[in-house]
Write a protein that holds these residues in place. Structure first.
Motif, PDB file in Angstrom:
ATOM      1  N   LEU A 112       0.828  -1.204   0.000  1.00  0.00           N
ATOM      2  CA  LEU A 112       0.000   0.000   0.000  1.00  0.00           C
ATOM      3  C   LEU A 112       0.865   1.258   0.000  1.00  0.00           C
ATOM      4  O   LEU A 112       1.919   1.293   0.646  1.00  0.00           O
ATOM      5  N   PRO A 113       0.429   2.311  -0.673  1.00  0.00           N
ATOM      6  CA  PRO A 113       1.173   3.578  -0.635  1.00  0.00           C
ATOM      7  C   PRO A 113       0.906   4.318   0.672  1.00  0.00           C
ATOM      8  O   PRO A 113      -0.114   4.084   1.334  1.00  0.00           O
TER       9      PRO A 113
ATOM     10  N   VAL B 105       0.968 -16.703   4.633  1.00  0.00           N
ATOM     11  CA  VAL B 105      -0.425 -17.111   4.430  1.00  0.00           C
ATOM     12  C   VAL B 105      -1.126 -16.760   5.734  1.00  0.00           C
ATOM     13  O   VAL B 105      -1.165 -17.550   6.676  1.00  0.00           O
ATOM     14  N   ASP B 106      -1.666 -15.555   5.782  1.00  0.00           N
ATOM     15  CA  ASP B 106      -2.118 -14.980   7.049  1.00  0.00           C
ATOM     16  C   ASP B 106      -3.621 -15.159   7.260  1.00  0.00           C
ATOM     17  O   ASP B 106      -4.333 -14.214   7.599  1.00  0.00           O
TER      18      ASP B 106
ATOM     19  N   LYS C 124       0.644 -14.159  -8.946  1.00  0.00           N
ATOM     20  CA  LYS C 124       0.977 -13.276  -7.823  1.00  0.00           C
ATOM     21  C   LYS C 124       2.214 -13.787  -7.089  1.00  0.00           C
ATOM     22  O   LYS C 124       3.054 -12.998  -6.638  1.00  0.00           O
ATOM     23  N   GLY C 125       2.323 -15.099  -6.970  1.00  0.00           N
ATOM     24  CA  GLY C 125       3.509 -15.659  -6.339  1.00  0.00           C
ATOM     25  C   GLY C 125       4.769 -15.334  -7.125  1.00  0.00           C
ATOM     26  O   GLY C 125       5.807 -14.981  -6.545  1.00  0.00           O
TER      27      GLY C 125
ATOM     28  N   TYR D 214       2.132  -9.290   0.880  1.00  0.00           N
ATOM     29  CA  TYR D 214       1.250  -8.339   0.216  1.00  0.00           C
ATOM     30  C   TYR D 214      -0.173  -8.799   0.517  1.00  0.00           C
ATOM     31  O   TYR D 214      -0.723  -9.645  -0.177  1.00  0.00           O
ATOM     32  N   ASN D 215      -0.751  -8.281   1.558  1.00  0.00           N
ATOM     33  CA  ASN D 215      -2.071  -8.706   2.021  1.00  0.00           C
ATOM     34  C   ASN D 215      -1.981 -10.156   2.494  1.00  0.00           C
ATOM     35  O   ASN D 215      -1.573 -10.400   3.609  1.00  0.00           O
ATOM     36  N   GLY D 216      -2.340 -11.136   1.684  1.00  0.00           N
ATOM     37  CA  GLY D 216      -2.185 -12.536   2.082  1.00  0.00           C
ATOM     38  C   GLY D 216      -3.187 -13.011   3.104  1.00  0.00           C
ATOM     39  O   GLY D 216      -2.957 -14.004   3.789  1.00  0.00           O
ATOM     40  N   THR D 217      -4.330 -12.309   3.209  1.00  0.00           N
ATOM     41  CA  THR D 217      -5.297 -12.643   4.254  1.00  0.00           C
ATOM     42  C   THR D 217      -6.556 -13.321   3.724  1.00  0.00           C
ATOM     43  O   THR D 217      -7.489 -13.550   4.484  1.00  0.00           O
TER      44      THR D 217
END
Length: 590
Positions: free
Chosen positions: A409-410, A481-482, A454-455, A442-445
């Motif tokens: 995110l910026p 992997v959240d 993406k990987g 990067y997010n991963g939720t």
């Protein structure tokens, strides 16, 4: 094809080939829709083939071959949908001849309607349980033909051979029911127990739980499962406890039932038993649980050892699995094999090695976080580690800290965390006498965050970020992997994501290896099936299904056991750093 005819594999494969021909080779190619003759016409044609007449079924060449469906499950699905379509709240199940949650929940709603519950809901809760108990009629006593149909349909869904005319309670039906009782560890011959357990059995019938050994299931695990049902549901009658599956797998539901049985043996009031590893259970484990064990409490401790098997023993520069012997579960003797396994488990888990049932060992056996009060040399955070903060970590006994290589995110985004490693930060960490390990997320939720593309993209970004900070070759970068990814998620998205990471790092010369952050199950599967070097286990998420019924992965390097505020406004994850595992970053390229 008549309504009662059954299609075999040769016919289904022939239809599949015909559809492929019509789509790809016919002068005027067919479209992708597959519908039965009865679609829009008053006919039962094509009989039992109707359950295959849909896109994505086994006759669809665009979908994987999934084999034959079950005509009796199909019959139950069609009847249930037709009978209860107007019942308040009812949701249709697919008419495909395949058992699944949608089907058993529709059967549940049908039962609720017959029992006078309105609106119906897709859950077998206390209201349904009590209604079955109040009715107090086993199928052989049942006068409502629709309820008999529902019970037969549920048994078909469980895989038992029951009445082909599902409106009748036949000899096959009765035999199937008696088998289900036995497979669940219950007595059918004891009339009082049979009647008392009936609401529990109906609830089990209306779920996807299995009570026979399934492929890959363990027979000794099944023995423990049946004992849990026999002692704590049928015998003691713990109010909050349902029948646990008896399929040979230590799953989330088995874990919860096991915890309830353990709470009873620890002396917790029967009406306070809830299956959670809360303060009362922890206090009881520190007291009664840490004393001399015998009888049922000793059995539970050793069953917990068995559920955490195998553990691993380091030998010759590697490690070998050590399995707990099933024969040690049922003896009070402190056998050499039991003590050896317990000490190996303690060493592998990096808790005090004493060969006893102390609180820390109980906690490590029961929940993925283990004893959250134990010391740990590692931590990770989203906060920049300045020289002053590095000194504070060092003074608190920490030796290594995990930091994020980047943030997707910026700074202008409201959700921006500022978690990325800052210029000069790696040097500040090392100069304080600490090490660090790089994380990438990067997010991963959620599931959609994981694809091969993406990987691959994130693997490239991680490489360039790490190289830009002067992180040396051979360092392991942990990709996160959240969330609580299930096996189906791991197969469909998580593994392809890590295949992409692996390919990207390989294309850039394999300067860095990749690790995985996630539940025990995620870490184990990604490590074994994709090749992650090390695992950072999200042990503090002890409620994750991926942390219930799964032992620590063989390649664990960090176990994240609790989150706390280290300093005002500065939160830390407290990570047990395994000795001899990932060394982390202790030097930078110049």
């Amino acid at each position: 094809m008549n309504l009662d005819h059954t299609a075999g594999e040769p016919l289904l494969r022939a239809v599949r080939d015909l559809i492929r021909h019509l789509r790809t080779e016919a002068p005027k190619p067919a479209g992708t829709r597959i519908v039965p003759h009865s679609y829009g016409y008053d006919t039962q044609c094509p009989g039992n083939l109707t359950m295959y007449a849909r896109e994505g079924s086994t006759i669809d060449p665009a979908a994987p071959w999934t084999g034959l469906a079950d005509i009796h499950v199909f019959a139950a699905q069609r009847w249930c949908n037709a009978t209860y379509a107007a019942a308040p709240g009812y949701e249709r199940c697919p008419e495909d001849g395949r058992t699944g949650w949608s089907t058993v929940l529709s059967l549940t709603q049908g039962l609720q309607h017959e029992l006078g519950i309105s609106p119906t809901v897709r859950n077998f809760g206390p209201g349904t349980f009590n209604a079955v108990r109040t009715r107090n009629k086993l199928p052989g006593q049942e006068t409502n033909g629709n309820i008999v149909r529902l019970y037969n349909g549920a048994l078909w869904c469980k895989g038992y051979w029951t009445a082909t005319d599902q409106g009748q309670w036949s000899g096959d039906s009765q035999q199937a029911l008696e088998q289900l009782y036995a497979h669940a560890g219950l007595s059918y011959s004891d009339a009082a127990a049979r009647q008392r357990m009936w609401p529990h059995v109906v609830k089990a019938m209306m779920r996807m739980d299995q009570f026979r050994l399934v492929p890959g299931g363990d027979a000794d695990t099944q023995v423990i499962q049946r004992r849990l049902n026999a002692r704590y549901v049928a015998g003691i009658g713990i109010p909050a406890m349902s029948l646990v599956p008896c399929d040979g797998y230590y799953s989330r539901d088995v874990q919860q039932g096991f915890m309830m049985g353990l709470q009873y043996e620890l002396g917790i009031d029967i009406n306070a038993i809830n299956g959670y590893f809360g303060p009362g259970t922890q206090a009881a484990l520190r007291g009664r649980g840490s004393g001399a064990l015998a009888g049922d409490l000793r059995y539970m401790f050793r069953a917990a050892c068995y559920f955490n098997s195998p553990t691993y023993v380091r030998a010759g520069g590697g490690q070998t699995p050590l399995r707990y012997l099933a024969g040690d579960i049922t003896t009070d003797a402190a056998t050499a094999s039991h003590v050896a396994w317990l000490r190996a488990f303690q060493e592998f888990s990096q808790i005090p090695v004493n060969g006893t049932n102390d609180y820390t060992t109980w906690a490590q056996l029961l929940v993925s976080s283990g004893d959250v009060g134990r010391p740990a040399a590692g931590c990770d955070c989203i906060t920049e580690i300045t020289a002053a903060r590095a000194a504070q970590l060092r003074a608190a006994g920490y030796q290594i800290v995990g930091r994020y290589l980047d943030e997707h995110l910026p700074p202008t985004d409201p959700a921006y965390l500022g978690k990325a490693l800052k210029p000069g930060e790696p040097r500040a960490i090392l100069d304080a006498g600490l090490r660090f390990f790089p994380l990438f997320q990067y997010n991963g939720t959620q599931l959609a965050n994981f694809t091969y593309d993406k990987g691959y993209d994130q693997g490239q970004k991680a490489h360039h970020k790490a190289a830009g900070f002067g992180i040396p070759a051979g360092t392991c970068v942990y990709f996160a992997v959240d969330y609580d990814a299930l096996d189906v998620d791991i197969d469909s998205n998580v593994k392809p994501y890590f295949e992409g990471v692996k390919a990207a790092l390989g294309a850039l010369g394999n300067r860095y290896t990749f690790g995985v952050y996630g539940s025990r199950n995620v870490c184990d599967r990604v490590s074994r099936e994709v090749g992650a070097t090390w695992s950072l286990v999200s042990g503090m998420s002890w409620g994750y299904s991926g942390n219930l019924g799964f032992p620590l992965p063989a390649n664990w390097s960090f176990n994240q056991i609790r989150e706390y505020e280290f300093q005002p406004g500065w939160g830390l994850d407290h990570d047990v750093w395994r000795q001899g595992a990932d060394p982390g970053v202790h030097t930078l390229d110049q």
